[in-house]
Write a protein that holds these residues in place. Structure first.
Motif, mmCIF file in Angstrom:
data_model
loop_
_atom_site.group_PDB
_atom_site.id
_atom_site.type_symbol
_atom_site.label_atom_id
_atom_site.label_comp_id
_atom_site.label_asym_id
_atom_site.label_seq_id
_atom_site.Cartn_x
_atom_site.Cartn_y
_atom_site.Cartn_z
ATOM 1 N N GLU A 174 1.003 -1.349 -0.003
ATOM 2 C CA GLU A 174 -0.152 -0.173 0.046
ATOM 3 C C GLU A 174 0.888 1.301 -0.004
ATOM 4 O O GLU A 174 1.838 1.412 0.833
ATOM 5 N N GLN B 10 -1.349 -4.447 -2.940
ATOM 6 C CA GLN B 10 -2.158 -3.266 -2.587
ATOM 7 C C GLN B 10 -1.693 -2.054 -3.423
ATOM 8 O O GLN B 10 -2.047 -0.978 -3.189
ATOM 9 N N ALA B 11 -0.471 -2.041 -3.931
ATOM 10 C CA ALA B 11 0.406 -1.065 -4.528
ATOM 11 C C ALA B 11 -0.528 -0.567 -5.771
ATOM 12 O O ALA B 11 -1.376 -1.319 -6.287
ATOM 13 N N THR B 12 -0.224 0.477 -5.978
ATOM 14 C CA THR B 12 -0.842 1.413 -7.364
ATOM 15 C C THR B 12 -0.050 0.926 -8.557
ATOM 16 O O THR B 12 1.043 1.048 -8.684
ATOM 17 N N ARG C 279 -8.532 -5.288 -6.954
ATOM 18 C CA ARG C 279 -8.916 -5.231 -5.681
ATOM 19 C C ARG C 279 -10.110 -4.312 -5.604
ATOM 20 O O ARG C 279 -9.913 -3.210 -6.187
ATOM 21 N N HIS D 204 -9.438 -0.610 -2.277
ATOM 22 C CA HIS D 204 -8.337 0.266 -2.864
ATOM 23 C C HIS D 204 -8.219 1.623 -2.331
ATOM 24 O O HIS D 204 -9.298 2.259 -2.001
ATOM 25 N N ASN E 135 -5.438 0.094 -11.014
ATOM 26 C CA ASN E 135 -6.449 -0.220 -10.233
ATOM 27 C C ASN E 135 -7.799 0.614 -10.165
ATOM 28 O O ASN E 135 -8.938 0.247 -10.010
#
Ligand SMILES: Cc1ncc(COP(=O)(O)O)c(C=O)c1O
Lengths: 405, 99
Positions: free
Chosen positions: A126, A148-150, B2, B5, B77
């Protein structure tokens, strides 16, 4: 809606691949005879889609090592290294791989797919940014779903596109991890790695290079594009596989980062799956010795690349952008690709049928990969077979020119 | 990708000048024009991967072009949560506005 209804489109597409009751996925290799030949439907067939770049699957030293290890330590480890413990040979292989790349640490995985999936997704989290080449392998894209990284994509092999994306992230505090491949698995093209490394470092990022198709094939010592481009000491991580040049199965990641080993208990694709069996570890160690001792195999491989690539180009096929151990033949559409693929098989040549989503930009390809073990006569036969098939399907440039005239 | 996010699609913003919005909307409609399947015009409510003949890979490629056109980052994402032309338009405006 039934469970399988969501796949209706794919089911229909798969049915359309049936030609005379024959489905591409139903090919049965009755017997694999050598790194370059198999019996398929009673016919001796030249294998031109194996990724077996040095032909080491039948190397005597690799076979002997695998047999001996099986006798001594059994057929499998029956569990993960975290639970069941590491065999001495796992650790020795890791030491040898790290040493091969001149890095301090190595972690070995059960497949190359798991190496990318697990390793990349546990490196970033993240608040971090994973910046990847648009044509990245499925295992890299799948890693994106496990973090969770972008995720930011840049245009394939385009340094300016990477630069623009990193510049936009300059004010972001998170870590940036850039992921590229040495040689791309579908088109066989090589990354402009020196530029990528320079740009990444200038923007304070980390860079990971997947050398799946370039280990053995590139660099004076076979260390891949990182060696050929002279950036071995500047990249943060190298990932790769034992399933291609090294002729077995498994994956690895190497690095100089001091806390690297903590990833062993952070990476689920390492922790929750059985480790490589003794036979594989032994054959990979033997294969690594061959790669170090036999630079002539790399020379042979590139000679074969030139013969095939130049032969197909002279016939008028549209090919991938440069010489590479993977030679991609562009096809006009999926149906023609299937027809040509089948016709080549009947000619005694097995290549990879590559259609979306495995291919970049929605195109269809006949994907060929070469081996140092191919001899000249085999490649001449392949080129001749391509010529007959291309002619039959009207694919050769001179035919198109003739048609326009 | 996900669901949970940190970068979320937000509601269309009232404070964005409508001229600006129109311009971005027109730009996106133009980019999608080649993927039209029938003579129905592309409108704000058009669902990109359903109403048009475009797969998710081509959408991602188009997003790269949009990123460069407006000099912004649109993470994958975020792309995976965009369905309609309106949502894409508002995402561009929101990110460009520094949100
Ligand atoms: C670029 C790339 N990375 C990773 C992999 C995965 O390797 P493996 O087949 O050993 O799981 C492959 C091949 O399949 C690949 O082409």
């Amino acid at each position: 809606m039934g469970l399988f209804d969501r796949h209706a489109g794919t089911i229909a597409r798969s049915r359309a691949m049936l030609v005379d009751g024959f489905h591409p996925l139903s090919v049965r290799m009755d017997r694999v005879l050598s790194p370059t030949e198999a019996l398929i439907g009673g016919r001796h067939t030249i294998l031109l889609g194996t990724n077996n770049y040095f032909g080491l699957t039948f190397d005597q030293s690799c076979i002997d090592a695998a047999v001996e290890a099986t006798r001594l330590e059994g057929t499998g480890t029956t569990g993960s290294r975290i639970a069941n413990g590491s065999y001495g040979d796992h650790l020795d292989l890791e030491t040898e791989m790290a040493e091969f790349f001149g890095m301090k640490h190595c972690m070995v995985f059960t497949t190359g797919y798991q190496a990318n999936l697990g390793f990349i997704s546990s490196l970033v989290g993240e608040g971090d940014f994973l910046v990847l080449d648009a044509d990245s392998h499925a295992s890299i894209y799948d890693a994106c779903k496990h973090t969770q990284a972008t995720i930011i994509r840049f245009k394939h092999n385009d340094p300016a596109s990477l630069e623009a994306r990193l510049r936009r992230l300059d004010k972001e505090p998170g870590n940036k991890l850039v992921v590229v491949e040495g040689i791309y698995s579908m088109m066989g093209d090589t990354a402009p790695l020196k530029a990528f490394v320079e740009i990444t470092k200038r923007h304070g990022g980390y860079i990971l290079v997947d050398e799946a198709h370039s280990l053995g094939a590139l660099g004076e010592g076979g260390r891949g594009l990182v060696e050929a481009a002279g950036v071995l000491d500047q990249v943060d991580f190298v990932v790769g596989t034992f399933s291609k040049t090294l002729g077995a199965i498994g994956g690895f990641a190497v690095s100089n980062h001091d806390d690297f080993d903590i990833l062993r208990v952070m990476t689920r694709a390492y922790m929750f799956t059985a480790s490589l069996p003794p036979s594989i570890v032994a054959s990979v160690r033997a294969a690594l010795k061959v790669v170090r001792a036999r630079p002539d195999l790399r020379v042979r491989l590139w000679e074969n690349v030139a013969t095939l690539y130049d032969g197909l180009a002279a016939l008028g096929f549209r090919l991938g952008p440069e010489h590479g151990p993977v030679v991609a033949v562009h096809m006009p559409n999926e149906q023609t690709t299937i027809g040509c693929w089948r016709a080549l098989l009947e000619e005694g040549v097995y290549v990879n049928l590559a259609v979306p989503p495995a291919t970049p930009s929605g195109g269809s390809l006949l994907r060929c990969s070469l081996s140092a073990a191919h001899d000249r006569a085999q490649i001449d036969k392949v080129v001749a077979a391509f010529g007959r098939v291309g002619e039959r399907f009207g694919l050769l440039d001179r035919q198109k020119v003739a048609a326009i005239d | 990708m996900r669901a949970s996010h940190n970068l979320k699609i937000v509601e269309p913003m009232d404070d964005v000048a409508t001229d600006d919005r129109l311009e971005v909307l027109e730009d996106i409609r133009g980019r999608l024009e080649p993927y039209r399947t029938d003579d129905r015009a592309i409108v704000g409510g058009t669902v990109i991967t359903k109403d048009l003949n475009i797969d998710s890979l081509a959408v991602m490629d188009m997003v790269m072009e949009i990123e460069d056109r407006y000099d912004i980052s649109i993470p994958l994402n975020v792309v995976s949560e965009i369905h309609t032309v309106d949502e894409l338009t508002d995402t561009v405006l929101r990110i460009r506005g520094g949100h």
